[in-house]
Design an enzyme around this catalytic site. Sequence first.
Site, PDB file in Angstrom:
ATOM      1  N   GLU A   3       0.796  -1.232   0.000  1.00  0.00           N
ATOM      2  CA  GLU A   3       0.000   0.000   0.000  1.00  0.00           C
ATOM      3  C   GLU A   3       0.829   1.283   0.000  1.00  0.00           C
ATOM      4  O   GLU A   3       0.651   2.159   0.869  1.00  0.00           O
ATOM      5  CB  GLU A   3      -0.994  -0.008   1.169  1.00  0.00           C
TER       6      GLU A   3
ATOM      7  N   GLU B 191      -5.405  -8.580   0.053  1.00  0.00           N
ATOM      8  CA  GLU B 191      -6.155  -8.235   1.265  1.00  0.00           C
ATOM      9  C   GLU B 191      -7.605  -7.951   0.906  1.00  0.00           C
ATOM     10  O   GLU B 191      -7.887  -7.344  -0.128  1.00  0.00           O
ATOM     11  CB  GLU B 191      -5.608  -6.979   1.971  1.00  0.00           C
TER      12      GLU B 191
END
Length: 465
Positions: A165, A367
Amino acid sequence: MFYKTLKKFPDDFLWGASTSAYQVEGAYDEDGKGLSVQDIYETPEGITDFKVASDHYHHRTEDVKLMAEMGLKAYRFSIAWTRIIPDGDGEVNTAGIAFYNDLIDELISNRIVPIVTMYHFDLPLKLHEKGGWSSRNTVDAFERYARVLFENFGDRVKYWLTINEQNVMINHPNAMNPGTIPSKKELYQQCHHMFLAGAKAVILCRQLCKDGKIGPAPNITAIYPETCAPADVIAADDWESIRCWLYLDMAVYGRYNSLAWSYLEEKGYAPVMEPGDMELLEKAKPDYLGVNYYATATVSASRNDGTDCQPRGGDQQVMIGEEGVYRAGQNRYLEKTEYGWIVDSIGLRVTLRRIYDRYHMPLLITENGLGARDLLSEDGSVHDPYRIDYLKRHFEQAQMAITDGVDLIGYCPWSFLDLVSTHQGYGKRYGFVYVDRDESDLKDMRRIKKDSFYWYQKVIRSNGI
Ligand code: BG6
C-alpha cells in the site's frame, strides 16, 4: 452482464490469508530486532502495549498448524525489515533470518505457499531518523535488504510483494509517521523514491530468484461518481488516477500516469528526479499485481471553497477529499460496517475488471476482509456470521470477475488471525482465528477458531463451490 454458467476457480487457485509483521508478531525488541517506526507510537493510558500484537513470534508453529488445519494453500505475511537488518542498512541479524527460515520451512512442509511482502508500513526507525523515504539512501538500503531476502529465502519463496500500500502511505501518512507528518510535496518525493526501491527489487529478483515472481501490493478501488453529472465523473476519474493508476501505471509501464502527473505539476508536488531514474523504472516489469481491496469510494466534484477535505465516517485520523480535486460523496446503495467502512462486494468485481483491462496481468487479491468487534461467547466459540456473509459475497464477485475474463490467481483475505489494526486498536478484529487478548489485558493469547474458520475450510476444500 448475467451469465448462464460461471467459470470455476482455477484448480491451482491460491486460497490464502494475510497478515503483516508488526500487526501479529510481537517480540518487537527480541533476538536482535531493531525498532521500526511502528514501535514508537505512544500507547494510551490503560491500554496494553500493542507491540505485543498477537505474539505470533512465540506461537509460530501453533499458528502454522492452524493454517494447515484450515487448508490454506497460501499464506501472505510480511518480513520485518528490522528483524533482518536492525538499523535498516547495517549488520544482518542471523536470528531474524532463522525465524523466517523456520516459518517458510514450516509452511512448505504443510504445502502452504509462502507469499512474502518485503515491507509493510514498518520502516526501520534508524532510517526514519536519517530522513526515511525522503532520502535516496533509503532506496539503496531497500535494495540491499532485498538482496539479503532473495539470497536467504529466494530458493523457496516464489511469490514476492515489494511494498504494501504505497498509495496509502502517501495519501494517509499518519499511521506510518510518528511525529511530524511530511508535507504533500515531500510525500510525493518519498513516493518517487519508493517507486525506485520497488523497481530495484524487481530487477534484483530476476537476477537472484530462479522461479521468483514479484509485484506490488497497492490498495486499489474503483471510484464512483456520486451522480452522472459530468463534473462528478471528472472528479471520479481524477481521483482514481491519483489514488490508483499513478501506482500501477508506474509498476507496469514504468511511467507516471499523465493525469496524475498534471495534478503533481499543478499542485507543485512533482518530485525531483535524477538522470537514469525513468530508465530504471521502465526496466522493472512485475509478474503479477497484488490488490488490496476493502471498499469503493464515491466522490463528487470539488467546490474548491475550503470544504472539500473532511474526516472519513467520523474517523478524525483519516481525511478524505482534496481541495480543488474532489470531495467525498454519498452512495445510498451501499451499507457500512460498524467502523463506518463501506461494504461493496460488486465493487470488487468492478475494481478487478478495471485493473485487468488496463494491464492484462495476473491478479492476486492480497487483502480483503471485515473488521468487527467479535466476541468470545460463553460456550467458548466465536460466532461471526457477518464475516462469513461478507466473504461469501466477495468470493461470489471474484468468481464473476473470473467469468468476465480476469486472470485471478488467488485470494488472501485479511486476516489469518486477529491482529492490531493500523489505527483502531485490537478490538477491531479481522481474523479467522480469534486471539484471546483485548485492549486492556493480554490474557493468555489462546487461539480460538471462529465460525468463519470452519466455513473457509469448506470453501477451500471445495475450491469455492
Ligand atoms: C490495509 C493494511 O490498508 O488495511 C493493513 O494493509 C490494515 O495493514 C488493513 O490492517 C485494515 O485496516 P485497519 O485500519 O482496519 O487496520
